[in-house]
Design a protein around this motif. Structure first.
Motif, PDB file in Angstrom:
ATOM      1  N   HIS A  91     -14.517   6.508   1.817  1.00 26.58           N
ATOM      2  CA  HIS A  91     -14.575   7.840   2.124  1.00 26.58           C
ATOM      3  C   HIS A  91     -15.846   8.389   1.611  1.00 26.58           C
ATOM      4  O   HIS A  91     -16.339   9.629   2.013  1.00 26.58           O
TER       5      HIS A  91
ATOM      6  N   ARG B 205      -8.355  13.863   8.083  1.00 25.00           N
ATOM      7  CA  ARG B 205      -8.922  12.635   8.518  1.00 25.00           C
ATOM      8  C   ARG B 205      -9.943  12.652   9.596  1.00 25.00           C
ATOM      9  O   ARG B 205     -10.135  13.581  10.171  1.00 25.00           O
TER      10      ARG B 205
ATOM     11  N   GLU C  54       0.710  -1.073  -0.037  1.00 25.46           N
ATOM     12  CA  GLU C  54      -0.033  -0.046  -0.172  1.00 25.46           C
ATOM     13  C   GLU C  54       0.958   1.164  -0.154  1.00 25.46           C
ATOM     14  O   GLU C  54       0.611   2.153  -0.733  1.00 25.46           O
TER      15      GLU C  54
ATOM     16  N   ASP D 170     -11.527   7.970  13.075  1.00 28.11           N
ATOM     17  CA  ASP D 170     -11.410   6.806  11.955  1.00 28.11           C
ATOM     18  C   ASP D 170     -10.339   7.120  11.264  1.00 28.11           C
ATOM     19  O   ASP D 170     -10.780   7.783  10.024  1.00 28.11           O
ATOM     20  N   SER D 171      -9.121   6.979  11.242  1.00 29.89           N
ATOM     21  CA  SER D 171      -8.153   7.348  10.253  1.00 29.89           C
ATOM     22  C   SER D 171      -8.199   6.924   8.784  1.00 29.89           C
ATOM     23  O   SER D 171      -7.115   7.624   8.256  1.00 29.89           O
ATOM     24  N   GLN D 172      -8.924   6.015   8.793  1.00 34.10           N
ATOM     25  CA  GLN D 172      -8.848   5.477   7.377  1.00 34.10           C
ATOM     26  C   GLN D 172      -9.992   6.133   6.287  1.00 34.10           C
ATOM     27  O   GLN D 172     -10.245   5.969   5.336  1.00 34.10           O
ATOM     28  N   ARG D 173     -10.846   7.169   7.133  1.00 31.57           N
ATOM     29  CA  ARG D 173     -11.842   8.041   6.341  1.00 31.57           C
ATOM     30  C   ARG D 173     -11.166   9.402   6.159  1.00 31.57           C
ATOM     31  O   ARG D 173     -10.868  10.259   7.115  1.00 31.57           O
TER      32      ARG D 173
END
Lengths: 629, 152
Positions: A592, B86, A251, B90-93
């Protein structure tokens, strides 16, 4: 209580890895200190034997075969030479690969296993006095070096070295060097004696025996040495992957690659501020860097992704074997989308699919006589389909077998103390069978054990962030539906341009395309346009309206009509122009943003720009819901 | 949740867009980038300008002017920066804000001296006047909520 299959498998893997480590330690110590290692050989032999048995009982035939081959080597040898140690270490590495779910295709696995076993068997057969020759006899090569030195009396029986050299040329291109160091002075020259020797390099994929046969009739009057310079491509030893590259590394590399791409794009804008000469120079550099970045991206994707079909590759053979074992004839039909997904997903699917097939063969498909009594075709049918719908992979695994035995399941649920509010609550029945330890089988069988596999299947699917459900029709069969979120995939697409925007259409849906001015009849019925294609009336949909694309005047010269197929239903739409067909990386809007109806995902174009990937089924649905307007 | 909890002080980055000043906790900022080519999405609210491909992810781009119903300039060159944020929990979003400029850093102690006001807008934690100009302290969690609100 029986341990769950997953924990038992995990324990087996752990023990097997420990055993392999011990065998490796012994192998390495036998090189360093042969006398000390002899004491430990009996223990190593015992470990191997134990691993062989455990591997076989867990259905891991490859490891069992490797262990057997190593046993044969150790039975004949008390001391390993370098060649023997290398063969053993290669075999140990292969076993580790299997246990660590390496991302190899079944064919690659088989090739590696066969290679390991061949090398181990070679050691057993090895004659210490002619080690090299024996090795060659076992091998095939693609490039050979032959040293051919006829004895002086070679010509006496009418033999001709040139005839032999020409015969080699029949196998492939040869390069011949002649050595004249034994040629005497002219006065001493005897025309009936052979003074020359030759070195021949032959490029041909063939077995040692084929080559040696050319010298069969003269081997008593010449010295011949045959060496392999290169192995055949398919048999070339695949080095085990000793590099560390986990998902996070990959990644990170993909992120770096994408960032470089993005920065290169931005650099283009800056070149406009330069004078013409510098602009041209920098543009050239920029183009070169872009090509390198695209190559880097391709290589990384090649590592990260693999064909969805790989997850299903072993099922046909397995169905064949299981049909033979259970004497239940079965036909396996597979309909798999031609896409590539993350290797993680593809590899993680192998186990649950294997479980489902075993389960279907053991508990679903009935014996032929039962099927006959129920008026079913004698051959059971298993259908597997896999497709990407929106941003999910949807796998349907169905059989036309007995379906769930609801009465037995309810009885078992009561026995397990499950609170049954409504005995006819079918959705619950389907859910219970995914619980750990839930099995209605009275006894374990060789194919699927006690049916404990379904909780493992659910666990695998849940680990991938997915979900599994079961639809059963007693006496008619059942269908498992697995849904797994797909954040990225590789897909073949047709790029199209509409209203100055590039869009991607999955190539699998494209039937045909024609120029707009091709005298094709386009007609209006109410508010809806239609075209006629092979006597069919096909709706012509305005997808620019659906996609809310700003109107831009069309160039009629390049405009096309694109004909699309969605589950044998056709529709058409017009495009400003058709661009290339290519395989593109597709990304989901998640996590997202949420999914958008009619958009399957975002396609990443080679230059780094983005394009909407259309979802034709949803476009058709939207058109139909809009009353065909 | 404080973005600088050990000192009890929260540092904010001030962003400038369309004659308005907004502030976001610095700990929410992943990076500030030059504006990428934005891909518009159909069937989405007007404040969602589209998506960009940054750091190997497809990230939605939000135009705060539309959220706060300030007349927005259509010309993207007027807000040439993207602030990548971020989710606090939720650091992934991620999401990106398009802005014209990033200006100073301020902390909550400074702001407290000036006097914090509450705001009726759900995406704003507080409003504070700086040089007679309102500064909107954004609630990043609420901004992400807004993004997922319009599930189709």
């Amino acid at each position: 209580m029986n341990p769950s299959l997953s924990s038992a498998t995990a324990a087996f893997h752990q023990e097997a890895l420990q055993t392999l480590q011990q065998i490796e330690d012994w192998t390495l110590s036998s090189i360093q200190n042969p006398s000390a290692s002899m004491d430990q050989q009996a223990e190593t032999f015992r470990l191997l034997h134990s691993l062989k048995g455990t591997a076989a009982s867990f259905g891991n035939e490859s490891i069992a075969q490797i262990c057997h081959a190593i046993e044969n080597v150790l039975a004949d040898k008390t001391q390993l030479n370098t060649q023997g140690s290398e063969a053993l270490l290669m075999a140990i590495d292969y076993c580790r690969h299997i246990l660590s779910n390496s991302p190899l295709s079944p064919e690659q696995h088989d090739d590696q296993r066969d290679e390991c076993i061949a090398r181990l068997n070679m050691l057993v057969k090895q004659d210490l006095n002619s080690a090299n020759q024996t090795q060659l006899r076992e091998l095939s090569g693609s490039v050979w070096q032959i040293d051919f030195a006829p004895h002086a009396q070679f010509f006496e029986n009418g033999h001709d070295p040139l005839r032999i050299i020409r015969s080699l040329r029949n196998f492939g291109p040869i390069k011949v060097s002649v050595f004249t160091e034994k040629l005497p002075e002219f006065a001493d020259f005897d025309p009936f004696q052979c003074y020359l020797r030759w070195q021949i390099t032959l490029k041909a994929e063939l077995d040692y025996y084929q080559l040696a046969a050319q010298f069969e009739w003269v081997k008593h009057i010449c010295d011949v040495t045959i060496d392999i310079l290169a192995l055949p491509q398919k048999k070339r030893v695949i080095e085990p992957n000793r590099y560390k590259l986990n998902e996070a590394n990959l990644e990170a590399l993909l992120t770096v690659s994408q960032t470089i791409q993005s920065q290169l794009q931005q650099a283009v804008a800056l070149t406009n501020q330069l004078n013409q000469t510098d602009k041209i120079r920098l543009s050239r550099r920029n183009q070169a860097m872009k090509r390198q970045q695209q190559f880097l991206q391709q290589q990384l994707l090649h590592i990260a992704m693999c064909p969805l079909a790989d997850a299903f590759a072993r099922l046909p053979r397995m169905a064949f074997d299981l049909a033979s074992k259970t004497a239940k004839p079965v036909q396996l039909n597979m309909d798999l989308a031609p896409i590539e997904l993350d290797s993680f997903i593809v590899n993680s699917l192998i186990d649950p699919l294997t479980h489902l097939l075993r389960n279907a063969m053991a508990h679903g498909i009935e014996a032929a006589e039962h099927r006959q009594q129920q008026g079913k075709p004698l051959t059971g049918q298993i259908h597997i389909s896999a497709e990407q719908a929106e941003d999910q992979l949807i796998i349907r695994f169905s059989d036309d077998g007995a379906g769930l035995a609801e009465d037995k399941i309810l009885a078992k649920a009561k026995q397990m103390g499950i609170n049954i509010k409504d005995l006819s609550d079918k959705p619950n029945i389907s859910e219970w069978i995914f619980r750990a330890g839930f099995s209605t089988s009275q006894s374990a069988d060789a194919i699927s054990g006690r049916g404990v596999g379904l909780d493992v299947v659910k666990q695998h699917v849940t680990d991938m962030g997915g979900d599994i459900e079961l639809v059963s029709n007693q006496g008619r069969g059942c269908c498992f539906i697995i849904k797994i979120p797909v954040l990225r995939s590789l897909m073949d697409v047709q790029l199209i341009r509409i209203n100055d925007q590039t869009l991607a259409l999955p190539l699998i849906h494209l039937i045909d395309s024609y120029l707009w001015d091709n005298a094709r009849v386009i007609w209006l019925n109410g508010k809806q346009w239609f075209i006629t294609d092979e006597n069919q009336q096909v709706p012509l949909i305005d997808i620019s309206r659906f996609l809310q694309l700003p109107y831009i005047e069309r160039n009629e010269q390049s405009a096309h009509i694109v004909l699309v197929n969605v589950d044998k239903r056709f529709f058409a739409f017009s495009v400003d122009s058709l661009a290339d067909q290519m395989q593109l990386l597709i990304k989901s809007l998640r996590p997202h943003y949420h999914h958008i109806n009619g958009i399957k995902g975002i396609a990443i174009l080679p230059e780094g720009d983005l394009a909407l990937l259309l979802e034709p089924s949803k476009l058709l649905m939207a058109y139909e819901m809009d009353g065909g307007n | 949740m404080s973005s600088n909890s050990h000192s009890g002080k929260e540092i904010y980055q001030v962003l400038y867009l369309n004659h308005q000043h907004y502030a976001v906790p610095v700990q929410s900022i992943i990076s500030v980038l030059a504006l990428e080519k934005i891909l518009s999405l159909p069937d989405t609210p007007n404040w969602l300008t589209g998506v960009v491909h940054v750091r190997n992810a497809i990230v939605p781009v939000v135009n705060l002017s539309f959220i706060f119903e300030v007349d927005s300039l259509a010309d993207e060159s007027r807000h040439p920066l993207l602030v990548l944020l971020r989710h606090p929990h939720d650091s992934q979003r991620w999401l990106a804000l398009c802005v014209t400029d990033i200006t100073q850093l301020i902390d909550t102690e400074q702001l407290a001296e000036t006097g914090l006001r509450s705001s009726p807008h759900p995406c704003v934690k507080h409003v504070v006047d700086i040089d007679s100009q309102p500064l909107y302290l954004l609630d990043i969690s609420k901004l992400f909520e807004q993004l997922m609100k319009d599930q189709g």
